[in-house]
Design a protein around this motif. Structure first.
Motif, mmCIF file in Angstrom:
data_model
loop_
_atom_site.group_PDB
_atom_site.id
_atom_site.type_symbol
_atom_site.label_atom_id
_atom_site.label_comp_id
_atom_site.label_asym_id
_atom_site.label_seq_id
_atom_site.Cartn_x
_atom_site.Cartn_y
_atom_site.Cartn_z
ATOM 1 N N ASP A 192 0.850 -1.186 0.000
ATOM 2 C CA ASP A 192 0.000 0.000 0.000
ATOM 3 C C ASP A 192 0.886 1.236 0.000
ATOM 4 N N GLU A 193 0.741 2.074 -0.997
ATOM 5 C CA GLU A 193 1.574 3.263 -1.125
ATOM 6 C C GLU A 193 0.973 4.486 -0.438
ATOM 7 N N SER A 194 -0.351 4.465 -0.186
ATOM 8 C CA SER A 194 -1.031 5.704 0.200
ATOM 9 C C SER A 194 -1.511 5.766 1.645
ATOM 10 N N ASN A 195 -1.702 4.638 2.289
ATOM 11 C CA ASN A 195 -2.321 4.648 3.616
ATOM 12 C C ASN A 195 -1.344 4.273 4.729
ATOM 13 N N PHE A 196 -0.124 4.764 4.617
ATOM 14 C CA PHE A 196 0.905 4.440 5.601
ATOM 15 C C PHE A 196 0.487 4.861 7.003
ATOM 16 N N SER A 197 0.707 3.948 7.963
ATOM 17 C CA SER A 197 0.433 4.237 9.364
ATOM 18 C C SER A 197 1.550 3.654 10.210
ATOM 19 N N LYS A 198 2.299 4.525 10.866
ATOM 20 C CA LYS A 198 3.387 4.078 11.731
ATOM 21 C C LYS A 198 2.849 3.253 12.888
ATOM 22 N N ASP A 199 1.680 3.651 13.406
ATOM 23 C CA ASP A 199 1.082 2.923 14.531
ATOM 24 C C ASP A 199 0.678 1.509 14.126
ATOM 25 N N THR A 200 0.206 1.357 12.889
ATOM 26 C CA THR A 200 -0.172 0.021 12.413
ATOM 27 C C THR A 200 1.039 -0.909 12.415
ATOM 28 N N VAL A 201 2.142 -0.421 11.915
ATOM 29 C CA VAL A 201 3.366 -1.224 11.900
ATOM 30 C C VAL A 201 3.792 -1.546 13.329
ATOM 31 N N LYS A 202 3.761 -0.558 14.204
ATOM 32 C CA LYS A 202 4.190 -0.741 15.592
ATOM 33 C C LYS A 202 3.356 -1.801 16.300
ATOM 34 N N VAL A 203 2.043 -1.777 16.092
ATOM 35 C CA VAL A 203 1.159 -2.754 16.735
ATOM 36 C C VAL A 203 1.449 -4.162 16.230
ATOM 37 N N HIS A 204 1.619 -4.299 14.910
ATOM 38 C CA HIS A 204 1.872 -5.628 14.349
ATOM 39 C C HIS A 204 3.253 -6.152 14.763
ATOM 40 N N ILE A 205 4.234 -5.279 14.863
ATOM 41 C CA ILE A 205 5.555 -5.693 15.354
ATOM 42 C C ILE A 205 5.445 -6.208 16.783
ATOM 43 N N SER A 206 4.670 -5.507 17.602
ATOM 44 C CA SER A 206 4.478 -5.920 18.993
ATOM 45 C C SER A 206 3.815 -7.288 19.068
#
Length: 241
Positions: A192-206
């Motif tokens: 996805d090029e347009s809907n980047f969310s740093k929090d989404t990545v952080k939650v999935h990493i956790s």
């Protein structure tokens, strides 16, 4: 051109100091480790142009250590030993070593070996520039990702992951020791090029760490790199013996 990076993995502080001083005088950047445990941390942080490896370490013999890192590390390994038995030399080279020098050695002889091995190291492309081969399985010590069956095994135990978390883990594991910026990781894993969310990545990493790490608060596989992003440590499951 950046200085060549050389890892000196040697449990004798005096030998390590002499070798380090000599190499630094020649303009090389030197990283030191007195044990296999310290050396794994070095390899998790960067890839050296050459590794000088003592065959006898306090927590893991150099031959075993060499076999572990050879899974992902392609550059030259120069073994050092005080043992004169031919068997040691043979085992060192069969484990993936490229050269061998015996203690006590002339510093000039060591320098010639270093320069000779660095010449062919220069012919290898950077790890990050090598395209990943088409594979059905990504396998590292203690971790196996079956891309066809979409299953993940950690330390020989099957773990249950959501498809998105498997994709995130696969993205990281396909780029060992390479820092992936959070936005870059999102684009690769989420497509996805347009809907980047740093929090989404952080939650999935956790969530991912809770499933694959022995201690999620002190992860070994998925490392946070300052404010830049994350990287996968292919040696995360290795425990020196």
């Amino acid at each position: 051109m950046r200085p060549k990076i050389i890892f000196v993995i040697e449990d004798d502080p005096d030998v390590q100091s002499i070798v380090t001083s000599f190499l630094q005088h020649e303009g090389y950047t030197v990283r030191n480790a007195l044990s296999a445990a310290e050396a794994f941390h070095l390899f998790a942080a960067e890839e050296p142009d050459l590794t000088i490896l003592d065959i006898q370490l306090p927590d893991m013999d150099g031959v075993t250590f060499c076999r572990h890192i050879r899974t992902h590390y392609r550059r030259p390994i120069l073994f050092v030993t005080g043992n004169r038995e031919q068997e040691y030399k043979v085992n060192a080279l069969l484990s993936g070593g490229d050269d061998f020098i015996q203690k006590p050695f002339d510093p000039l002889d060591l320098l010639l070996r270093v320069k000779g091995n660095l010449r062919w190291s220069d012919l290898l492309p950077p790890a990050a520039s090598i395209p990943e081969p088409d594979r059905d399985v990504l396998e590292y010590p203690g971790l196996r990702i079956d891309l066809r069956r979409m299953t993940v095994t950690v330390r020989e135990e099957l773990v249950t992951l959501l498809p998105k978390d498997i994709k995130l883990l696969t993205t990281l594991a396909s780029h060992p020791n390479q820092v992936l910026h959070t936005e870059q990781l999102y684009r690769l894993a989420w497509r996805d090029e347009s809907n980047f969310s740093k929090d989404t990545v952080k939650v999935h990493i956790s969530k991912l760490r809770k499933k694959i790490e022995e201690n999620p608060s002190s992860p070994k596989f998925i490392l946070t790199v300052g404010s830049l992003g994350y990287k996968f440590n292919p040696y995360g499951a290795l425990e020196p013996v």
